[in-house]
Write an enzyme that holds these catalytic residues in place. Structure first.
Site, PDB file in Angstrom:
ATOM      1  CB  ALA A   1      16.356 -11.988   9.459  1.00 28.51           C
TER       2      ALA A   1
ATOM      3  CB  THR B   1      -0.900   0.053   1.255  1.00 32.12           C
ATOM      4  OG1 THR B   1      -0.081  -0.202   2.395  1.00 32.12           O
ATOM      5  CG2 THR B   1      -2.008  -0.974   1.186  1.00 32.12           C
TER       6      THR B   1
ATOM      7  CE1 TYR C   1       8.263  -5.320  -2.942  1.00 32.49           C
ATOM      8  CE2 TYR C   1       8.171  -3.286  -4.208  1.00 32.49           C
ATOM      9  CZ  TYR C   1       8.049  -3.947  -3.008  1.00 32.49           C
ATOM     10  OH  TYR C   1       7.705  -3.253  -1.889  1.00 32.49           O
TER      11      TYR C   1
ATOM     12  CG  ASP D   1      11.798  -0.884   6.199  1.00 33.28           C
ATOM     13  OD1 ASP D   1      10.667  -1.397   6.261  1.00 33.28           O
ATOM     14  OD2 ASP D   1      12.682  -1.253   5.400  1.00 33.28           O
TER      15      ASP D   1
HETATM   16  P1  ADP Z   1      17.349  -5.974   7.002  1.00 32.71           P
HETATM   17  O1  ADP Z   1      17.185  -4.497   7.054  1.00 32.71           O
HETATM   18  O2  ADP Z   1      16.070  -6.682   6.709  1.00 32.71           O
HETATM   19  O3  ADP Z   1      18.001  -6.543   8.210  1.00 32.71           O
HETATM   20  P2  ADP Z   1      19.093  -5.214   4.894  1.00 32.71           P
HETATM   21  O4  ADP Z   1      19.793  -5.963   3.838  1.00 32.71           O
HETATM   22  O5  ADP Z   1      18.243  -4.062   4.517  1.00 32.71           O
HETATM   23  O6  ADP Z   1      18.282  -6.276   5.766  1.00 32.71           O
HETATM   24  O7  ADP Z   1      20.161  -4.619   5.924  1.00 32.71           O
HETATM   25  C1  ADP Z   1      21.138  -5.465   6.494  1.00 32.71           C
HETATM   26  C2  ADP Z   1      22.467  -4.738   6.458  1.00 32.71           C
HETATM   27  O8  ADP Z   1      22.461  -3.657   7.412  1.00 32.71           O
HETATM   28  C3  ADP Z   1      23.635  -5.606   6.890  1.00 32.71           C
HETATM   29  O9  ADP Z   1      24.128  -6.354   5.807  1.00 32.71           O
HETATM   30  C4  ADP Z   1      24.618  -4.552   7.365  1.00 32.71           C
HETATM   31  O10 ADP Z   1      25.283  -3.967   6.263  1.00 32.71           O
HETATM   32  C5  ADP Z   1      23.737  -3.491   7.987  1.00 32.71           C
HETATM   33  N1  ADP Z   1      23.600  -3.688   9.443  1.00 32.71           N
HETATM   34  C6  ADP Z   1      22.525  -4.109  10.105  1.00 32.71           C
HETATM   35  N2  ADP Z   1      22.748  -4.166  11.428  1.00 32.71           N
HETATM   36  C7  ADP Z   1      24.017  -3.801  11.617  1.00 32.71           C
HETATM   37  C8  ADP Z   1      24.849  -3.656  12.760  1.00 32.71           C
HETATM   38  N3  ADP Z   1      24.435  -3.901  13.982  1.00 32.71           N
HETATM   39  N4  ADP Z   1      26.130  -3.277  12.538  1.00 32.71           N
HETATM   40  C9  ADP Z   1      26.549  -2.986  11.312  1.00 32.71           C
HETATM   41  N5  ADP Z   1      25.813  -3.086  10.202  1.00 32.71           N
HETATM   42  C10 ADP Z   1      24.572  -3.489  10.347  1.00 32.71           C
HETATM   43 MG    MG Z   2      16.603  -3.256   5.438  1.00 37.20          MG
END
Ligand code: ADP
Ligand code: MG
Length: 382
Positions: free
Chosen positions: A123, A34, A221, A172
């Protein structure tokens, strides 16, 4: 977590951290596809977070380290550029700093930063928004920059869209920013207004990740996005009003002019917007049974009309809603694989989840990834 982060910070940088902030991950609750139709959506901030610690430096370097790697990445604050490959993760706090500077934050000297997390990354729980929002809070505090919450949320999204290069909607960062314990976040994507809807503290969330990702997910998408735009173009007669502005009666009156797919996608989006508003009302009335029904209706609509579900997700929803401690369940996120979210009462436990895992494994030959959490607070200083 804070004590552990503080002592690691001292070990790595040889000085004390001055500012700590945390921000949560999120789950899409209801309101599927949405956002780019300027509609309504709801998410929940979860009780798992990214926490960051900062101290000021005396030179013009900005230094980033993560508990996971321990390595310090040093950048000249007068030459901020997008980082590549193994330093890709730095782009999240780096982009936030860049856009805070653009928004008026004044920094005479740089900073040291360290982060720690109990939120699984990658995840689908938006750890990326969590690191953006915790960074925005900590950096603003360190430099005495007075930005309101909505500004921080927008800077987080801008970083993700234009610095990291990931075209996500406002859900988000909005949920990570505006989350509240025992509440959901309601978002009007047209006005970018955020508010909270109460949720009983006995409610729990369970995520069942199918671990399936459709190979063509980006293309699919995009196809859905284009079909929604096709429908809104026809309905608005070309004046670029998005699907948010139209009723089912409007859609039915133009059915003959629409391709079958555009009609189905638009029907999903228009009815999904109504479901989000109904869910908001039901939450205000404390009617969780009704909220559960709306979650299942949302899933069925994704399955039949938006066609962004798959066999694995449909199977999970059908199995999950057999359990009497479940209010409702639906696919959560973009779809074409990914996860199913279940809203349960507090009696739903590990054994219930294991039964579902077993049924799934006997059909698909592998177990889903299971994760449980409650509704937690949004970004804050700690
Ligand atoms: P999601 O937002 O669903 O977890 P994304 O691919 O959008 O997946 O974001 C994940 C990325 O964010 C990781 O690969 C890393 O680059 C960054 N990230 C997330 N948490 C951390 C953290 N605690 N420290 C450093 N980088 C982080
Ligand atoms: Mg993300």
């Amino acid at each position: 977590m804070k004590d552990s982060l503080a002592s690691s910070f001292e070990k790595i940088y040889g000085c004390k951290a001055e500012v700590f902030a945390q921000a949560p991950g999120r789950i899409e609750f209801i309101g599927n596809h949405t956002d780019y139709n300027a509609g309504f959506t709801m998410g929940v901030a979860i009780d798992k977070v990214v926490m960051v610690a900062l101290s000021k430096r005396t030179d013009r370097k900005i230094c980033f380290a993560s508990i996971k790697s321990g390595e310090v990445v040093e950048i000249d604050m007068d030459n901020i550029e997008r980082q590549k490959r193994e330093y890709n993760w730095v782009n999240y706090p780096l982009g936030v700093f860049k856009f805070l500077l653009d928004a008026g934050l004044e920094a005479k000297t740089g900073f040291n930063m360290l982060d720690m997390s109990n939120l699984p990354a990658g995840a689908g729980l938006s750890s990326s928004a969590a690191i953006e929002l915790s960074s925005a809070f900590a950096m603003s505090e360190l430099y005495g920059f007075n930005a309101d919450l909505k500004t921080k949320v927008r800077i987080g999204r801008k970083c993700e869209n234009h610095f990291v290069g990931m075209p996500c909607g406002i859900l988000d960062q909005g949920v990570s920013g505006f989350g509240k314990k025992d509440a959901l976040v309601f978002i009007d994507c047209k006005s970018e207004d955020f508010s909270n809807a109460p949720l009983p503290s006995t409610c729990k969330f369970w995520l069942f990740n199918s671990t399936k990702k459709h190979a063509l997910v980006d293309g699919m998408y995009e196809a859905r996005h284009n079909e929604c735009m096709e429908a809104s173009n026809v309905l608005s007669g070309g004046d670029s009003r998005l699907l948010r502005e139209f009723s089912i009666e409007d859609l039915e009156s133009k059915k003959a002019e629409l391709s079958e797919n555009a009609y189905k996608r638009a029907k999903h989006v228009i009815e999904e917007n109504s479901r989000v508003l109904s869910a908001k009302e039901a939450l205000a009335n404390g009617d969780i049974q009704m909220v559960g029904k709306l979650l299942v209706q949302s899933h069925k609509s994704s399955q039949m009309l938006f066609e962004n579900s798959c066999e694995e997700l449909d199977f999970l929803v059908d199995e999950i809603i057999k359990n009497k401690n479940v209010y409702g369940a639906r696919l959560s996120g973009g779809g074409f694989g990914g996860a199913v979210m279940a809203l349960t009462n507090e009696n739903f436990g590990t054994e219930d989840a294991q039964e579902i895992e077993k049924a799934y494994a006997s059909k698909f030959g592998k177990k889903p990834m299971v994760f449980t959490c409650s509704a937690g607070d949004g970004a804050k200083l700690v």
